[in-house]
Design a protein around this motif. Structure first.
Motif, mmCIF file in Angstrom:
data_model
loop_
_atom_site.group_PDB
_atom_site.id
_atom_site.type_symbol
_atom_site.label_atom_id
_atom_site.label_comp_id
_atom_site.label_asym_id
_atom_site.label_seq_id
_atom_site.Cartn_x
_atom_site.Cartn_y
_atom_site.Cartn_z
ATOM 1 N N HIS A 158 0.853 -1.184 0.000
ATOM 2 C CA HIS A 158 0.000 0.000 0.000
ATOM 3 C C HIS A 158 0.891 1.237 0.000
ATOM 4 O O HIS A 158 1.848 1.324 0.767
ATOM 5 C CB HIS A 158 -0.903 0.000 1.241
ATOM 6 N N ASP A 159 0.591 2.205 -0.855
ATOM 7 C CA ASP A 159 1.385 3.432 -0.919
ATOM 8 C C ASP A 159 1.037 4.359 0.240
ATOM 9 O O ASP A 159 0.030 4.188 0.923
ATOM 10 C CB ASP A 159 1.136 4.154 -2.241
ATOM 11 N N GLY A 160 1.866 5.374 0.437
ATOM 12 C CA GLY A 160 1.594 6.381 1.457
ATOM 13 C C GLY A 160 2.663 6.419 2.527
ATOM 14 O O GLY A 160 3.730 5.797 2.404
ATOM 15 N N ASN A 161 2.381 7.166 3.601
ATOM 16 C CA ASN A 161 3.331 7.277 4.694
ATOM 17 C C ASN A 161 3.315 6.017 5.552
ATOM 18 O O ASN A 161 2.610 5.040 5.260
ATOM 19 C CB ASN A 161 3.049 8.529 5.532
ATOM 20 N N PHE A 163 2.023 5.210 8.440
ATOM 21 C CA PHE A 163 0.755 4.782 9.024
ATOM 22 C C PHE A 163 -0.191 4.250 7.950
ATOM 23 O O PHE A 163 -0.920 3.271 8.189
ATOM 24 C CB PHE A 163 0.123 5.950 9.785
ATOM 25 N N GLU A 164 -0.171 4.851 6.779
ATOM 26 C CA GLU A 164 -0.999 4.356 5.685
ATOM 27 C C GLU A 164 -0.525 2.991 5.210
ATOM 28 O O GLU A 164 -1.334 2.103 4.911
ATOM 29 C CB GLU A 164 -0.980 5.368 4.534
ATOM 30 N N GLN A 165 0.798 2.813 5.147
ATOM 31 C CA GLN A 165 1.330 1.507 4.751
ATOM 32 C C GLN A 165 1.013 0.444 5.798
ATOM 33 O O GLN A 165 0.689 -0.706 5.461
ATOM 34 C CB GLN A 165 2.838 1.596 4.542
ATOM 35 N N TRP A 167 -1.536 0.400 7.893
ATOM 36 C CA TRP A 167 -2.954 0.075 7.810
ATOM 37 C C TRP A 167 -3.232 -0.794 6.573
ATOM 38 O O TRP A 167 -4.021 -1.750 6.644
ATOM 39 C CB TRP A 167 -3.783 1.355 7.760
ATOM 40 N N GLY A 168 -2.574 -0.487 5.462
ATOM 41 C CA GLY A 168 -2.742 -1.298 4.266
ATOM 42 C C GLY A 168 -2.306 -2.736 4.491
ATOM 43 O O GLY A 168 -2.970 -3.683 4.035
ATOM 44 N N THR A 171 -4.932 -4.573 6.685
ATOM 45 C CA THR A 171 -6.172 -4.919 5.983
ATOM 46 C C THR A 171 -5.986 -6.039 4.970
ATOM 47 O O THR A 171 -6.985 -6.581 4.475
ATOM 48 C CB THR A 171 -6.748 -3.673 5.266
#
Length: 567
Positions: A158-161, A163-165, A167-168, A171
């Motif tokens: 999952h792309d992003g910072n 915390f986004e990675q 969470w990706g 999930t």
């Protein structure tokens, strides 16, 4: 006087009996460097072999230009992650341009390092404080780990910072490829277990060999386990990367300075650590030249950015290395690897590389160091500086969260800026202590509340240099400490090493204002620089009286029976 070597400085005075130790150390470092170079190249987003391409010239050219006898230079996690962060938005989805820009970034970093070394900018490393570097490295290590987790689990990234990675990844836990996860977990366990219980065995190399063996034995690549794939054998070509123009190099120079700063700070720390153990000195400017030459050579050899490695330098030192001959041995062995052993690494699972990377950087997640920084606080410091009393902890956490939220280079800059702002804030509000006499000493009254003091005398000590940012604050504090019974104010300048024109003018104004209230103002124990600057700044004006000691400054006061302020 001994002649200073211009090149290969670490080989000066080489003794034949050191050769065996250097060769053994070189073999040991090679066993660690090869798998880690492949892994760090994957962090940078380039083919694994690019890590080996970069290692050879960087080891040779650092030995030629650097000053450390022990530092090992090569691809590293911090600068690899920085490289990926810098190149990704510039390259877009073009893989060939991505690789060319990664190589160009190494060249730009090399040019920046050589220029910085030639104009002697080694002192710049002092502007990255140890707490900021610690917070940056913790944030960077966490970012690298979360970036490797999808490869370890066999799931999509999952792309992003951070915390986004994270969470990706959470999930997508239901999509785990169990064969990939098993081989990654075993690789991670091998590296961490051997590091813990059998540190002399190169765990990274063993994990790589086990991973390759598992793929070959059970045909795991046909069962969904992703492998490195084809690696071109032979030595890299030499020259500028194709498709990169002058404008691209100009665009990369600014980010290259950030890469240089991080690489220099980390490498210089490792070099100084082992120089202190071996009893010699390293030259910060020679280190810049060495790092610049290493990056320039890596870039011109189709490689990636490099810097001094603390972990591999530790392996080198513990294996008994005496000079950079060990690094040259590593370079020679890496050449042999590229010529004859690349086919072996084609079956290397990506999950094993992820395990090697995670094992290499997990020890950098040093929350204990952050807790120690938080503990650097006392009630007295809190009373003086307020929330800025934990300046080091605040700067470290700012750098860490800057990396986690905004990427690597912005995170570093945030940490540096916060540390500088807090430094300015603390120096703009220095502790102005009221001091009292005991025996031959003048001590802080707040620390010695039992000591008597005279109601007509105020002796103050400013625990800082006096300059434009704190001049008004110091004046206000002295005014606050004066009472209706004060007749003499003495500034004990021993703890104030310097003064600027603004602060000198403030002292002159303070003398005039106190004079209107029939209070005399004097300065005692001014150190040479303070006295010289004060005299020069107030040339032609009525400067406060200067006295060699506080006792001399108060000698003409009439004797008063022991009393306390307000008595």
């Amino acid at each position: 006087m001994a002649t200073r070597w211009v090149v290969f400085e670490s080989l000066a005075g080489y003794r034949p009996q050191w050769l065996r130790a250097d060769v053994v150390a070189g073999l040991t470092v090679w066993a660690v460097l090869v798998p880690e170079a492949l892994a760090y190249a994957s962090i940078a987003g380039v083919p694994p072999v690019v890590g080996l391409y970069a290692a050879i010239p960087s080891l040779i050219l650092y030995a030629l230009a650097g000053s450390s006898r022990h530092l090992i230079v090569g691809p590293m996690s911090a600068t690899a992650a920085l490289s990926a962060a810098i190149v990704t938005p510039l390259a877009g989805a073009d893989g060939c341009r991505y690789l060319a820009l990664s190589t160009a970034l190494a060249i730009a970093t090399g040019i920046a390092g050589l220029l910085a070394g030639l104009i002697r900018l080694g002192f710049v490393a002092a502007f990255i404080s140890e707490p900021v570097l610690k917070g940056f490295i913790v944030g960077l290590a966490l970012t690298i780990i979360i970036g490797q987790v999808p490869k370890l689990l066999g799931i999509g990234k999952h792309d992003g910072n951070f915390f986004e990675q994270a969470w990706g990844a959470l999930t997508r836990l239901g999509d785990i490829h169990w064969r990939t996860f098993a081989i990654g977990l075993v690789s991670l366990a091998i590296v961490l277990g051997l590091k813990r219980w059998l540190p002399l065995i190169p765990g990274s190399l063993l994990a790589v060999l086990v991973g390759i063996g598992a793929v070959a034995l059970f045909d795991l690549d046909d069962k969904g386990v992703v492998i490195v794939g084809h690696i071109d054998s032979g030595l890299p070509g030499f020259g500028l990367p194709g498709g990169i123009g002058f404008g691209d190099f100009v665009d990369l120079l600014g980010p290259a300075v950030g890469v240089l700063l991080i690489g220099f700070a980390e490498g210089l720390g490792a070099a100084k650590t082992y120089a202190a153990k071996a009893g010699y000195q390293v030259d910060a400017n020679r280190e810049l030249l060495g790092l610049g030459a290493a990056n320039l050579g890596a870039g011109l050899s189709s490689g990636m950015v490099v810097n001094g490695s603390l972990s591999k330098t530790a392996v080198n030192g513990s294996a008994g290395a005496k000079t950079q001959v060990s690094g040259l041995v590593v370079a020679a062995l890496t050449i042999l690897t590229l010529l004859f052993l690349t086919g072996l690494f084609e079956k290397l699972p990506e999950a094993t590389l992820a395990g090697v990377v995670i094992a290499a950087v997990i020890e950098l997640v040093d929350f204990a160091a952050l807790r120690r920084l938080y503990g650097v606080w006392t009630r007295r410091l809190g009373g003086i500086y307020g929330k800025a009393a934990r300046a080091d902890f605040t700067a470290a956490v700012a750098a860490m969260f800057g990396v986690l939220l905004f990427d690597t280079l912005p995170g570093l800059l945030i940490g540096i800026c916060i540390s500088m702002v807090l430094l300015v804030y603390r120096t703009s509000r220095p502790h102005v202590a009221r001091v009292v006499h005991t025996g031959t000493l003048w001590v802080d009254a707040a620390r010695h509340p039992d000591l008597p003091s005279r109601p007509d005398l105020l002796v103050v000590r400013v625990e800082s240099g006096l300059f434009f940012a704190n001049a008004d604050y110091i004046r206000d504090r002295i005014d606050e400490l004066c009472t209706d019974r004060t007749r003499l104010v003495v500034l004990d300048a021993e703890t104030s090493p310097s003064i600027d024109v603004t602060a000198a003018a403030m002292l002159a104004d303070l003398q005039r204002d106190l004079g209107r209230r029939r209070i005399d103002f004097r300065i005692a124990r001014s150190v040479g620089q303070f006295g010289d600057e004060l005299t020069a700044a107030e040339s032609g004006a009525a400067a406060p009286g200067l006295y060699p000691t506080v006792t001399a400054a108060v000698a003409d006061l009439p004797p008063v029976p022991n009393a306390r302020d307000g008595d």
